[in-house]
Design a protein around this motif. Structure first.
Motif, short mmCIF file in Angstrom:
data_model
loop_
_atom_site.label_atom_id
_atom_site.label_comp_id
_atom_site.label_asym_id
_atom_site.label_seq_id
_atom_site.Cartn_x
_atom_site.Cartn_y
_atom_site.Cartn_z
N CYS A 138 1.01 -1.34 0.10
CA CYS A 138 -0.06 -0.05 0.03
C CYS A 138 0.91 1.18 -0.01
CB CYS A 138 -0.88 0.08 1.34
SG CYS A 138 -2.02 1.63 1.39
N THR A 139 0.58 2.11 -0.91
CA THR A 139 1.36 3.41 -1.05
C THR A 139 0.71 4.42 -0.66
OG1 THR A 139 2.96 2.27 -2.84
CG2 THR A 139 3.09 4.52 -2.76
N ILE A 140 1.41 5.32 0.25
CA ILE A 140 0.73 6.52 0.54
C ILE A 140 1.51 7.69 0.08
CG2 ILE A 140 -0.12 8.03 2.61
CD1 ILE A 140 0.24 4.37 2.86
N ASN A 141 0.90 8.81 -0.45
CA ASN A 141 1.55 10.21 -0.73
C ASN A 141 1.28 10.88 0.51
OD1 ASN A 141 2.23 12.56 -1.85
ND2 ASN A 141 2.39 11.75 -4.10
N LEU A 142 2.16 11.63 0.83
CA LEU A 142 2.01 12.54 2.23
C LEU A 142 1.12 13.77 1.72
CD1 LEU A 142 5.21 12.34 4.12
CD2 LEU A 142 3.18 11.16 4.51
N HIS A 143 0.99 14.11 0.59
CA HIS A 143 0.37 15.08 0.12
C HIS A 143 -0.99 14.56 -0.11
CE1 HIS A 143 -1.02 18.28 -2.44
NE2 HIS A 143 -1.48 17.81 -3.26
N GLY A 144 -1.77 15.08 1.12
CA GLY A 144 -3.18 14.62 1.32
C GLY A 144 -3.36 13.39 1.86
N ALA A 145 -2.34 12.58 2.31
CA ALA A 145 -2.33 11.26 2.92
C ALA A 145 -2.96 10.57 1.82
CB ALA A 145 -2.97 11.42 4.28
N ARG A 151 -7.02 17.13 1.56
CA ARG A 151 -6.44 16.27 0.59
C ARG A 151 -5.42 16.90 -0.33
NH1 ARG A 151 -10.63 16.26 -4.56
NH2 ARG A 151 -11.05 18.55 -4.84
N ILE A 152 -5.12 18.20 -0.05
CA ILE A 152 -4.10 19.08 -0.72
C ILE A 152 -3.10 19.49 0.54
CG2 ILE A 152 -5.63 19.77 -2.60
CD1 ILE A 152 -6.02 22.27 -1.43
N SER A 153 -3.20 18.92 1.77
CA SER A 153 -2.30 19.40 2.71
C SER A 153 -1.31 18.52 2.82
CB SER A 153 -2.81 19.67 4.08
OG SER A 153 -3.84 20.58 4.21
N ARG A 154 0.21 18.75 3.43
CA ARG A 154 1.08 17.91 3.70
C ARG A 154 0.77 17.15 4.93
NH1 ARG A 154 6.08 16.03 1.05
NH2 ARG A 154 7.23 15.17 2.84
N TRP A 155 0.68 16.05 5.06
CA TRP A 155 0.48 15.06 6.25
C TRP A 155 1.88 14.81 6.94
CZ3 TRP A 155 -4.43 12.83 7.97
CH2 TRP A 155 -5.54 13.50 7.52
#
Ligand code: TA6
Length: 290
Positions: A22-29, A80-84
């Motif tokens: 599972c791959t998560i982009n910290l941009h918007g988690a 969804r457009i924040s850096r988590w």
């Protein structure tokens, strides 16, 4: 077996082994990939933007504190457009599952739009054929309440959306955004999608099964404290209006979105709200959840 790969940029990978990741982009988690035995379960547009500014078109964007158009800020809110932040890097649990924890709290940017303190904790657990999402929203203020929508904007990858059926909507009232937001009741036992579809089903059951997802299998969506379910496919005309969505991609995606949409949550000072979702690939003959 590696269970974590936190790239210098903004990608976190949970690796359970057996080509299950599972791959998560910290941009918007944003969950941008969920591969089971190396088969991708989620749709991400070939034109999706990864510029760290716009929402990622596909995967599972995190919608908070607003669903839909918002007079204070961006559609579907700022989460969804924040850096988590990655609070806990992926680690293997005793049963072989892999867990990671992400968080988002108020900051200068969010306060400029929505002047409330908040803290969201987002825990993902990758099981053999399941992906679990546990969300906590906390109001640290001593005097201010706030209200919010929250929704997981799940884009399922499907061979042909016209062959999918969605259970668990029969008899539910829904807002039809393709017909000026008029209210209807779902008369069908199973819902199919053969045209532009954009519906907010209200007070839906905790479980939906979507047929004919990847490899012709079924996907179970189990939700807790997410009373509404949004069903969306832009179809051809609206696909053409989105610059981050291919004209020919609509047959290969179906959004089934668990959320709090029609009744925003009121969070009193010092209190928390929890909600969760489980996506489970149903292997025929194994219809009961362990
Ligand atoms: O979840 C369905 C929906 O609200 C649709 O109305 C459509 O706008 C979709 O979300 C995508 O919204 P976005 O802001 O990501 O283009």
């Amino acid at each position: 077996m590696a269970t974590t790969a936190v790239a210098a940029t903004s990608v976190v990978v949970l690796d359970r082994g057996n080509n299950t990741t599972c791959t998560i982009n910290l941009h918007g988690a944003t969950v941008v990939s969920w591969r089971v035995n190396n088969q991708e379960q989620l749709f991400v547009s070939k034109l999706a933007s990864f510029d760290g500014k716009n929402a990622i078109r596909g995967g599972i964007p995190f919608v908070f504190p607003q669903f839909g158009p918002w007079s204070f800020g961006p559609q579907h809110g700022f989460a969804r457009i924040s850096r988590w932040h990655l609070d806990r890097a992926p680690e293997r649990l005793h049963n072989g599952d892999v867990e990671a924890i992400f968080s988002l709290m108020d900051n200068e940017l969010t306060r400029a739009i929505w002047n409330y303190q908040f803290r969201i904790t987002y825990r993902l657990i990758l099981r053999e054929k399941e992906l679990h999402f546990h969300i906590g929203v906390f109001n640290p203020s001593k005097e201010l309440s706030f209200t919010f929508n929250m929704l997981l904007h799940t884009y399922l990858k499907v061979p042909d959306v016209r062959r999918c059926q969605i259970t668990g909507l029969h008899g539910c009232t829904f807002i039809d955004k393709t017909r000026e937001g008029a209210l209807y009741q779902e008369g069908r036992e199973v819902v199919t999608v053969n045209e532009w579809t954009d519906r907010i089903y209200q007070h839906t059951p905790q479980e939906h099964v979507i047929t004919n997802v990847v490899s012709g299998r079924k996907m179970r969506l189990h939700k807790y404290n997410f009373p509404d379910t949004v069903i969306w496919n832009p179809w051809i005309d609206r696909s053409r209006e989105m610059k981050d969505f291919g004209d020919d991609e609509f047959p290969n995606m179906l959004c089934v979105e668990a959320g709090n949409v029609t009744s925003p949550i009121i969070l009193l000072p010092g209190t928390a709200f929890e909600a969760s979702q489980i996506l489970q690939i149903i292997i025929e003959g194994n219809v009961s959840r362990k």
